[in-house]
Design an enzyme around this catalytic site. Structure first.
Site, short mmCIF file in Angstrom:
data_model
loop_
_atom_site.label_atom_id
_atom_site.label_comp_id
_atom_site.label_asym_id
_atom_site.label_seq_id
_atom_site.Cartn_x
_atom_site.Cartn_y
_atom_site.Cartn_z
N ASP A 6 0.71 -1.18 -0.09
CA ASP A 6 -0.06 0.02 0.13
C ASP A 6 0.72 1.30 -0.05
O ASP A 6 0.06 2.39 -0.34
CB ASP A 6 -0.84 0.07 1.28
CG ASP A 6 -2.25 1.11 1.04
OD1 ASP A 6 -2.53 1.29 -0.16
OD2 ASP A 6 -2.42 1.76 1.99
N CYS A 30 -23.72 -1.95 -3.16
CA CYS A 30 -22.69 -0.98 -2.84
C CYS A 30 -22.75 0.31 -3.57
O CYS A 30 -22.60 1.53 -2.82
CB CYS A 30 -21.38 -1.65 -3.17
SG CYS A 30 -21.18 -2.16 -4.89
N CYS A 38 -22.19 -5.60 0.79
CA CYS A 38 -21.94 -6.56 -0.16
C CYS A 38 -22.28 -7.88 0.26
O CYS A 38 -22.11 -8.53 1.32
CB CYS A 38 -20.42 -6.43 -0.55
SG CYS A 38 -19.94 -7.79 -1.68
#
Length: 341
Positions: free
Chosen positions: A132, A192, A246
């Site tokens: 990340d 979503c 979800c």
């Protein structure tokens, strides 16, 4: 057994030993997700994240990171834990990935040890890893390697399992047998897209970060647009709305690393405490936590906005205190909240 499969078996074995739940392999060339990345920054949807411009070239050319790269090892580590009960009162919600230890530090240390051990076991092994904070498009690599498909909410999702997992990528100089990418598992579902309070999705798989609560509460450093503040609700750091809705994130929660289990007071923040604490004390308190990412003044700005959304007169004392803060973004958010109350 060929050298390729021998290396693949060793990588799977060592990755599991370091707590990675999923291991997949993908070819390095061509780099995945570049066209989508270029469209995203070309339309300015990255907001204030100027590092996305700076890191574009190596994302498109992984050989800039590791000239000998042949394969990408894509790793997943589950962080799903049940959300602690809502304490009510003057508290704000924190996204689930930030309840425990900072994954950058924890996974980064494990990747460093993993690549060290692989170098001992695989002759001539070379690697470049990232979690990340390096110029790698992790979700695109996850899609290419079959470690999930990219849902309409732009998340990497393991069908009928979870989207609550961290991603890491290790570029290696080994030609590893590639795994097959997954097809779409969203179908006509658009929960979503519809649940997003700020309507941050401009279409399936198209996110405008400038409207995303996660971006606004973490990466966005200036004042949050007035029209978006009421839509933040109680989210003080991050947002899980598009994951919580979800259907692939069902009632069964995968077994997750205990380092990511919720620390006391980290899933729901005491907003009065946040506003009345000194910045240095707040920064120290969140040492080793992802919550530290938005810095004390960002967290206080967010806390003031959530208190404005709660509209509880009991918050006035903390907000009056916040009006004396050195940062204009905190003072202005406190004034806005007091007007709402």
């Amino acid at each position: 057994m060929s050298t390729t499969f021998h290396a693949a078996d060793i990588i799977r074995e060592e990755s599991a030993r370091y707590g990675f739940d999923e291991v997949r392999f993908a070819p390095v060339v061509p780099a995945p997700g570049v066209a989508e990345y270029d469209q995203f920054i070309g339309e300015g949807r990255q907001g204030e994240m100027q590092w996305m411009h700076r890191g574009r070239e190596p994302r498109a050319a992984p050989d800039m990171l590791l000239p000998s790269a042949k394969s990408a090892v894509v790793l997943g580590m589950t962080y799903a834990h049940p959300r602690p009960p809502d304490p009510g009162g003057l508290t704000g919600k924190v996204a689930s990935y930030a309840w425990g230890r900072d994954y950058h530090n924890l996974i980064g240390k494990r990747l460093r040890k993993l690549t060290r051990d692989l170098a001992h076991r695989i002759p001539g092994f070379e690697a470049y890893w990232g979690v990340d904070a390096r110029p790698l498009i992790e979700r695109a690599w996850a899609q290419r390697s079959g470690l999930g498909f990219l849902g309409k909410n732009c998340m990497a999702i393991m069908p009928a399992s979870s989207s609550y997992f961290f991603l890491a990528v290790v570029l290696v100089n080994q030609g590893l047998p590639p795994d097959e990418p997954m097809g779409d598992h969203c179908g006509p579902c658009r929960r979503c897209l519809d649940v997003c309070p700020t309507q941050a999705f401009t279409g399936p798989g198209q996110l405008d970060a400038r409207r995303c609560i996660s971006y606004l509460t973490i990466e966005h450093r200036s004042s949050i647009p007035l029209e978006l503040r009421p839509l933040m609700g109680r989210w003080v750091f991050g947002c899980d709305d598009c994951q919580e809705i979800c259907p692939h994130n069902g009632s069964t929660i995968p077994t997750a690393n205990e380092d990511f289990a919720p620390r006391t007071g980290h899933a729901w923040l005491d907003l009065e405490w946040v506003l009345q604490s000194e910045d240095d004390a707040l920064d120290k308190h969140f040492e080793g936590s992802p919550i530290r990412r938005c810095k004390p003044h960002g967290l206080k700005r967010n806390a003031a906005i959530v208190l404005g959304n709660l509209k509880d007169p009991a918050a006035r004392t903390a907000l009056f205190h916040a009006e004396t803060h050195a940062e204009d973004t905190v003072r202005e958010a406190a004034r806005w909240a007091l007007e709402r109350i």
